[in-house]
Design a protein around this motif. Structure first.
Motif, short mmCIF file in Angstrom:
data_model
loop_
_atom_site.label_atom_id
_atom_site.label_comp_id
_atom_site.label_asym_id
_atom_site.label_seq_id
_atom_site.Cartn_x
_atom_site.Cartn_y
_atom_site.Cartn_z
N LYS A 1 -14.49 6.17 -4.59
CA LYS A 1 -13.53 5.91 -3.52
C LYS A 1 -14.23 5.71 -2.17
O LYS A 1 -13.83 4.84 -1.38
CB LYS A 1 -12.53 7.07 -3.42
N ASN A 2 -15.27 6.50 -1.93
CA ASN A 2 -16.01 6.36 -0.66
C ASN A 2 -16.72 5.02 -0.57
O ASN A 2 -16.75 4.39 0.50
CB ASN A 2 -17.01 7.51 -0.51
N GLU B 1 0.83 -1.20 0.00
CA GLU B 1 0.00 0.00 0.00
C GLU B 1 0.87 1.25 0.00
O GLU B 1 1.87 1.33 0.72
CB GLU B 1 -0.93 0.03 1.22
N SER C 1 -15.23 -4.56 -6.18
CA SER C 1 -13.95 -4.29 -6.83
C SER C 1 -14.09 -3.03 -7.68
O SER C 1 -15.15 -2.41 -7.72
CB SER C 1 -13.51 -5.48 -7.69
N HIS D 1 -9.56 -6.85 -4.80
CA HIS D 1 -9.91 -5.89 -3.74
C HIS D 1 -8.89 -4.74 -3.74
O HIS D 1 -7.99 -4.71 -2.90
CB HIS D 1 -9.93 -6.58 -2.38
N ASN E 1 -9.12 -1.73 -2.88
CA ASN E 1 -9.24 -0.73 -1.81
C ASN E 1 -8.33 -1.10 -0.64
O ASN E 1 -8.64 -1.99 0.15
CB ASN E 1 -10.70 -0.62 -1.34
N LEU F 1 -15.83 2.26 -2.05
CA LEU F 1 -14.84 1.20 -1.94
C LEU F 1 -14.39 0.97 -0.51
O LEU F 1 -13.96 -0.14 -0.15
CB LEU F 1 -13.63 1.51 -2.83
N ILE F 2 -14.44 2.01 0.31
CA ILE F 2 -13.97 1.87 1.70
C ILE F 2 -15.11 1.87 2.71
O ILE F 2 -14.87 1.72 3.91
CB ILE F 2 -12.97 2.99 2.07
N ASN G 1 -6.89 0.45 -9.70
CA ASN G 1 -6.58 -0.97 -9.70
C ASN G 1 -5.26 -1.20 -10.45
O ASN G 1 -5.13 -0.84 -11.62
CB ASN G 1 -7.71 -1.75 -10.38
N SER H 1 -5.61 10.59 -9.40
CA SER H 1 -5.40 9.54 -8.40
C SER H 1 -4.00 8.94 -8.44
O SER H 1 -3.40 8.67 -7.39
CB SER H 1 -6.43 8.43 -8.59
N LYS I 1 -20.29 -2.35 1.83
CA LYS I 1 -19.70 -3.65 1.48
C LYS I 1 -20.41 -4.79 2.20
O LYS I 1 -20.59 -5.88 1.64
CB LYS I 1 -18.20 -3.65 1.81
N GLY J 1 -6.57 3.58 2.71
CA GLY J 1 -7.05 4.48 1.68
C GLY J 1 -6.07 4.72 0.55
O GLY J 1 -6.33 5.52 -0.35
#
Length: 468
Positions: free
Chosen positions: A195-196, A5, A215, A21, A23, A198-199, A221, A313, A204, A27
């Motif tokens: 993005k929001n 990460e 995903s 995955h 994410n 995904l986390i 990705n 990004s 989820k 973050g």
């Protein structure tokens, strides 16, 4: 090779996990801790697919047979033996045409093989992919996963923030396992929503209760980035033949430019990577002043809509490679919370070792379109400001001009476009250009009503659609 990460290098996953995955825990984005070295000249005589496979093998991800299968997706391109076309403009300038896939945009170069990987990795799962698009990612993602049994795709795009053809391409695919939402807002709004989601643990969990994992197919990705490294390295080898060349890239979310940077670090004969922006020149400010300033700044709509982006990004992956995880986390949190950060002098110097940046407004962009002997789209046109007659350069051409007819009409004839299909055919006849039948068929969808959604509606609308 494991991926780490960008905000905490202790968070490590294998390639399959990063694909399924993307994410990351804090973050950030999954990225290589170190890039492998690859001797592209050794494989200069190979065809594109074999060259690509050798480059991918250098990452030591395993699954070589699967990658070989993924690369077979290039057989759906104009030339089944080579998905790109290197066009010579003069002795020092070449155009790397990356748009010869199903949706006539460079995103097919990554999303066609990426789609094969994700389908294979998810055979025993149900996956929901969410993507946000400023124009080309949406059609390419939808096309890649069309009719997939275990994969559903949701695509968000800003109403009026893409070209008409790009919107029609998405609407034409809005069926079965694919769902399209035109949103009120701009691309940055769509990307923030992505993005929001995904986390967001609650979202989820609701998906999990419905049997789905979450995903993404945007360039967050790493599976997307991997395939974008290849065409820059391949083009540099074929054109430079060992001599250093410059790569000029129209950039929005910075994934394409990041691919060129990774290619250079892996050993490609690339000297300078030149970042071309439109009037939303946020990247120009970053690479010339060392500042990322979103305060009191609003997104401008231009004739190159795929570059109408203020939050790029993939800058995060570049920062990780240059400055490490702690500094990357600090900078990205400053951008999120303060809408601003300033690099140290030594950090800006590190960026300038590899990158130049400039921007091109709509008027200058249209002048480049008109002056050119070949048809170039408004994104490719932004790159011509960088032309240096003393250096060998390759422009990364990201989309076919047919997707931007109104802008082409304005540039070529200095008038407004009244009938897009009629003008498209006029330009194609004048330049002896064959338009794909699939593209012309999209105009039959023009009179269909397309609803626009508030960003606050998207989460519930996705869940409602999944339940159907």
């Amino acid at each position: 090779m494991l991926l780490v990460e960008s905000r905490n290098a202790n968070n490590q996953v294998d390639f399959k996990e990063a694909i399924l995955h993307p994410n990351a825990k804090e973050g950030g984005l999954y990225t290589p801790l170190e890039l492998p070295q690859f001797d592209g000249l050794k494989y200069a005589d190979l065809n594109y697919k074999d060259f690509a496979l050798e480059l991918i093998k250098s990452f030591d991800f395993g699954s070589e047979e699967l990658f070989e299968k993924a690369l077979q997706s290039y057989e759906n391109f104009d030339d089944k033996f080579c998905p790109i076309f290197l066009r010579k403009i003069d002795d020092k300038l070449f155009i790397n045409e990356l748009y010869h896939g199903p949706t006539r945009a460079f995103k097919d170069m990554a999303l066609q093989p990426f789609g094969v990987l994700l389908r294979e990795f998810s055979k025993d799962k149900k996956i929901l992919i969410i993507c946000a698009t400023s124009g080309d990612t949406g059609p390419a993602t939808l096309k890649s996963f069309e009719n997939s049994k275990n994969i559903k795709v949701v695509c968000m795009y800003p109403q009026g923030g893409t070209s008409a053809i790009q919107a029609l391409q998405m609407r034409a695919l809005d069926r079965g396992n694919l769902k399209v939402f035109a949103i009120k807002g701009n691309f940055d709004d769509a990307q923030n929503t992505l993005k929001n989601l995904l986390i967001k643990a609650e979202f989820k969990e609701k998906l999990n209760q419905l049997g789905y994992e979450l995903s993404a197919a945007n360039s967050v990705n790493f599976g997307r980035i991997l395939f974008q490294i290849i065409y820059h390295y391949y083009a540099a080898v074929k054109i430079g033949k060992g001599e250093e060349i410059d790569i000029i890239i129209p950039s929005g979310n910075f994934g394409n430019a990041l691919g060129a940077y990774y290619a250079k670090k892996m050993g490609a004969n690339i000297a300078r990577i030149k970042i071309a922006s439109n009037a939303n020149n946020i990247l120009t400010e970053l690479f010339t002043k060392g500042e990322y300033d979103l305060r009191n700044k609003s997104l401008k709509k231009t004739i190159s809509p795929a570059m109408d982006i203020l939050v790029s990004s993939n800058i995060e992956r570049l920062f990780f490679d240059k400055f490490g995880d702690k500094r990357t986390k600090e900078l990205m949190l400053l951008l999120k919370n303060e809408k601003y950060f300033s690099l140290q002098k030594c950090e800006l110097k590190a960026l300038k070792e590899d990158f130049d940046a400039d921007f091109c407004d709509d008027d200058l962009c249209m002048s480049f379109i008109k002056q050119n002997k070949i048809l170039i789209d408004p994104h490719t046109a932004t790159c011509f400001k960088f032309q240096d007659k003393n250096r060998t350069s390759i422009i990364a051409s990201t989309a076919e001009w047919t997707k931007f007819t109104p802008s082409m009409v304005k540039a070529l004839y200095d008038r407004e476009c009244k009938d897009e299909k009629e003008d498209l055919l006029k330009i194609s006849k004048q330049y002896n250009f064959e338009v794909k039948k699939e593209l012309l068929a999209l105009f039959d969808l023009e009179n269909q009503v397309s609803r626009t959604y508030e960003m606050s509606e998207i989460e519930n609308k996705i869940l409602e659609w999944i339940k159907q």
